[in-house]
Design an enzyme around this catalytic site. Structure first.
Site, short mmCIF file in Angstrom:
data_model
loop_
_atom_site.label_atom_id
_atom_site.label_comp_id
_atom_site.label_asym_id
_atom_site.label_seq_id
_atom_site.Cartn_x
_atom_site.Cartn_y
_atom_site.Cartn_z
N TRP A 69 0.84 -1.21 0.00
CA TRP A 69 0.00 0.00 0.00
C TRP A 69 0.88 1.26 0.00
CZ3 TRP A 69 -0.39 4.16 3.30
CH2 TRP A 69 -1.50 4.99 3.14
N HIS A 70 1.98 1.18 0.75
CA HIS A 70 2.84 2.36 0.86
C HIS A 70 3.54 2.71 -0.44
CE1 HIS A 70 2.23 1.84 5.18
NE2 HIS A 70 2.55 3.11 5.27
N GLY A 71 3.94 1.72 -1.19
CA GLY A 71 4.63 2.06 -2.44
C GLY A 71 4.79 0.85 -3.33
#
Lengths: 467, 336
Positions: A321-323
């Site tokens: 989700w973060h990257g």
């Protein structure tokens, strides 16, 4: 629009002023226009993506509420697919291409898929998750579908938290947006306090640490082990101050409009375990994953092997989700692994953490901080090559001669630690309200001076904006 | 209460951190304030003043050579690479006239500083940042504005886009028929557009040719932001009765002619005439050095700059000294 810009400091009072001048029935229009403007300062055309999300989820929720059985599930899946599809298209398309290319090259096939040359719409992961939570809640019958498109649009667009959270639920933010708020002194006092503190944390603390971290991470092999270690610890504080600062300004801005949004941080580096860390760090995301992934997967009510798998799934997805990079996946995986190890050891030694600030607890806090700092390397480094460089320099570079003076950032780290201890299990505005007036004003004065005279002078956007 | 606190904090900031911050961001202003009491003539310049050839037997700056003609006067040079009239005007306003008024001010007038590449240069952000602490607000407010990046803080992409837009849209005006109507058209006619081009045997020559076009192909008028800046400088000096010398720097006319042709030289001369006509009045003198230096005397042979070998610097200094002589005839000596 950035919170730490003159633009925002002029924009906010105008919006707040107009908000209270307008009758309640028109306020949603103001919030809608202000939020669109706020977002369009970044890349105007990307507002269309947000409109698309709004329209899809608005109608999906209305339909979900009307129908029953399999059709209900069908509309939920359609809505989730649309949201995740948009996210996947903008955020993960090129990542997927890279991996497919690598995979084919392992079998001797050389393929050249088309890569997208688009900038990731700012805060897309936040909007989609927030909007998805709404349709899921409607599906589960815990939330009534919103009839008013304007209010629903404002739920997705609400400018204080639209680009980097907190990821709110409709029950709280939607209700807050619909309720008529009067200009109450306490809201203004709390709002200004939070904005002042948030700006201070971001601009004075995070932005003064950032140049040193960037320097060390740019060419880690030039620095000796001690400096690499300090760089790792400094990044822990940089990202904390950066994101905590943002969330605090968001909280304060919403408060000025009479709206309460959730606390995203509760002194995470005073956690005695990694699992406690996740109940104090980016709380809105952790609770999102808890409610919409971990619990549906079975939560705690499953056997140990299944629970372990659930934890790993949640943290792998959280990392992704973060990257769109394997370093983020590794970051998530390591956190998941730490949680499993913690549970394993606590069962093995029958070890329970007690309350209070005993020596053992202080050591546990240090242990947790060191573990999370080491794992942050995967988050900060842009590639595994860089991760390798960092750890190589940490373990072998005792003779490196490149100097970097870390005194200034360490002073700001000390300030951050002071505030964490002061605000343990509290919040800046609430804590300050308990101070006597002279002490409170003394506090304002010091913070104001540090903010105005000592803030960093280089431009650093909020780290979490990229997600 | 808050206002009282801010006044107090501003006082503390002034007394403690301001000087350090100002020196870090804009040491030229600190220098002006420090040296103005002992200065008769200020010389404001970009790199043309201090850039020398390593092999030069004489390493003096243009300002130092000019000073040799007036040994009894104190000529102070304030230099910063890539700077321009927009920055000079801020420097000027930091001269405290209550303390001591300089007898004259020399400001370099760099032809290229009027072109789109310089106006939209990426160096502009840093130059603009350096000026924030000198704004006419309380110093603590200026410091906060600096942290908020409240200045012309465009990204590299934005500036590049503006530059390309100018090259594409601003029409070139000639009193004769000329087939290229914009910088872009002219540039493209040499098979190149932008700063880079693929390798070819003629690459370096084409690149240099195109640099000349981008640097000098424009018609000056009152809408040019640099002209507006020079207007302000001239007006400030006129209002305060200080003689102003605009030192129009030499450009490599020889190469412009041989590489591009007479049309470009025409524009350069036309722009020079425009500047002389616009500023050579009241207490302002335009010192015309445009065509004084031979092509080989320019230190950069593969780029357009105003960096000269020592002979070139001597010529410009002498020409400037000749103009200053009218005001300082008693102090003048024949240095060389």
């Amino acid at each position: 629009m950035l919170f730490n810009s003159l633009h925002f400091l002029l924009f906010l009072p105008i919006v707040v002023g107009l908000y209270y001048l307008l009758p309640q029935k028109f306020r949603w229009i103001l919030i809608f226009i202000a939020s669109c403007y706020f977002y369009m300062v970044f890349v105007p055309k990307y507002i269309l993506i947000l409109f698309l999300i709004i329209v899809i989820d608005y109608f999906a929720a209305l339909t979900i509420e009307k129908v029953n059985g399999r059709l209900k599930l069908f509309y939920l899946i359609a809505s989730l697919t649309a949201n995740i599809g948009l996210l996947a298209f903008f955020k993960y398309f090129n990542f997927l291409n890279e991996n497919i290319t690598t995979l084919f090259s392992l079998f001797g096939k050389d393929i050249h898929p088309i890569n997208l040359s688009v900038i990731l719409p700012i805060g897309l992961s936040f909007h989609t998750f927030q909007s998805m939570s709404y349709t899921i809640e409607v599906f589960k019958g815990r939330q009534k579908a919103e009839r008013h498109l304007g209010y629903f649009a404002n739920y997705v667009l609400f400018f204080p938290q639209m680009v980097a959270g907190p990821i709110e639920r409709y029950e709280t933010l939607g209700t807050g947006l619909k309720t008529e708020h009067k200009p109450i002194y306490q809201n203004f006092a709390d709002g200004f306090r939070l904005i002042l503190f948030g700006l201070f944390i971001k601009m004075a603390v995070a932005d003064n640490i950032a140049p040193y971290v960037n320097q060390i991470y740019a060419e880690p092999l030039k620095y000796n082990s001690l400096r690499i270690l300090s760089g790792m610890f400094l990044f822990s504080f940089q990202i904390y101050a950066d994101f905590f600062g943002y969330s605090t300004i968001a909280l304060g801005s919403a408060r000025l409009l009479g709206i309460n949004i959730m606390d995203n941080f509760k002194t995470p580096y005073l956690s005695k375990s990694v699992s406690e860390f996740w109940s104090r760090w980016h709380i809105s995301l952790s609770t999102w994953f808890r409610d919409y992934l971990y619990i549906p997967l079975g939560g705690n009510r499953v056997k140990l092997p299944r629970w372990s798998l659930n934890i790993l799934i949640v943290f792998l997805i959280s990392g992704l989700w973060h990257g769109a990079s394997w370093t983020f996946v590794a970051w998530g995986a390591l956190h998941g692994l730490m949680l499993l190890l913690e549970r394993f050891f606590s069962k093995l030694f029958n070890f329970g953490i007690k309350e209070g600030w005993t020596l053992i607890n202080v050591l546990l806090v240090l242990k947790t901080f060191i573990i999370t700092s080491f794992i942050w390397v995967f988050f900060r480094a842009e590639s595994f090559e860089k991760v390798k460089e960092i750890f190589t320099a940490l373990l072998t570079n005792n003779q490196a001669v490149e100097k970097i003076n870390v005194v200034i950032p360490l002073v700001f780290v000390a300030v951050m630690i002071f505030f964490d201890i002061l605000l343990y299990n509290s919040r800046f505005d609430k804590k300050l309200a308990t101070f006597k007036t002279p002490y409170r004003w003394a506090f304002y004065t010091v913070i104001l001076f540090c903010l105005m005279a000592l803030s960093g002078t280089q431009k650093f956007t909020f780290i979490y904006f990229q997600f | 209460m808050l206002i009282l606190i801010l006044i107090g904090l501003n006082f503390i900031y002034d007394a403690t951190l301001y000087k350090k911050d100002l020196y870090e961001k804009c040491e030229q202003v600190v220098e002006i304030r420090k040296k103005q009491d002992s200065t008769d003539i200020f010389y404001f310049a970009e790199s043309s003043n201090f850039n020398t050839r390593e092999s030069d037997s004489i390493q003096y700056m243009i300002s130092e050579m000019t000073g040799m003609f007036f040994p009894s006067l104190k000529l102070t040079s304030i230099n910063k690479p890539a700077t321009h009239a927009g920055i000079y005007k801020v420097w000027l306003k930091n001269i405290s006239l209550k303390r001591k008024k300089p007898k004259a001010i020399v400001v370099t007038l760099n032809m290229r500083s009027f072109d789109a590449a310089w106006i939209h240069s990426n160096l502009e952000t840093q130059l603009q940042e350096s000026m924030v602490l000198t704004q006419p607000y309380p110093n603590l407010v200026n410091r906060f504005l600096l942290s908020l990046q409240a200045f012309d803080n465009k990204t590299e992409e934005q500036r590049t886009k503006e530059m390309l837009d100018d090259w594409e849209t601003v029409k070139l005006v000639f009193p004769f028929d000329f087939k290229y109507k914009t910088v872009r058209d002219w540039d493209v006619s040499y098979g190149q557009y932008g700063w880079d081009m693929p390798d070819s045997p003629e690459k370096n020559k084409i690149l240099l040719t195109c640099h000349y076009i981008k640097a000098y192909a424009f018609n000056l008028n009152e809408n040019n932001p640099r002209v507006k800046d020079f207007d302000e400088i001239a007006e400030w000096c006129n209002k305060n009765n200080i003689n102003l010398y605009l030192n129009l720097l030499a450009e490599n006319i020889e190469y412009a002619d041989s590489l591009v042709g007479k049309e470009l030289v025409f524009l350069m001369r036309q722009n020079r005439d425009y500047l002389i006509k616009r500023y050579n009045k009241n207490n302002c003198v335009v010192v015309d050095n445009l065509e004084l230096i031979n092509g080989s005397e320019f230190t950069d042979q593969t780029w357009t700059t105003e960096h000269y070998g020592y002979k070139g610097r001597m010529i410009i200094a002498k020409n400037l000294a000749n103009s200053l002589k009218n005001q300082f005839s008693k102090e003048y000596i024949k240095a060389y």
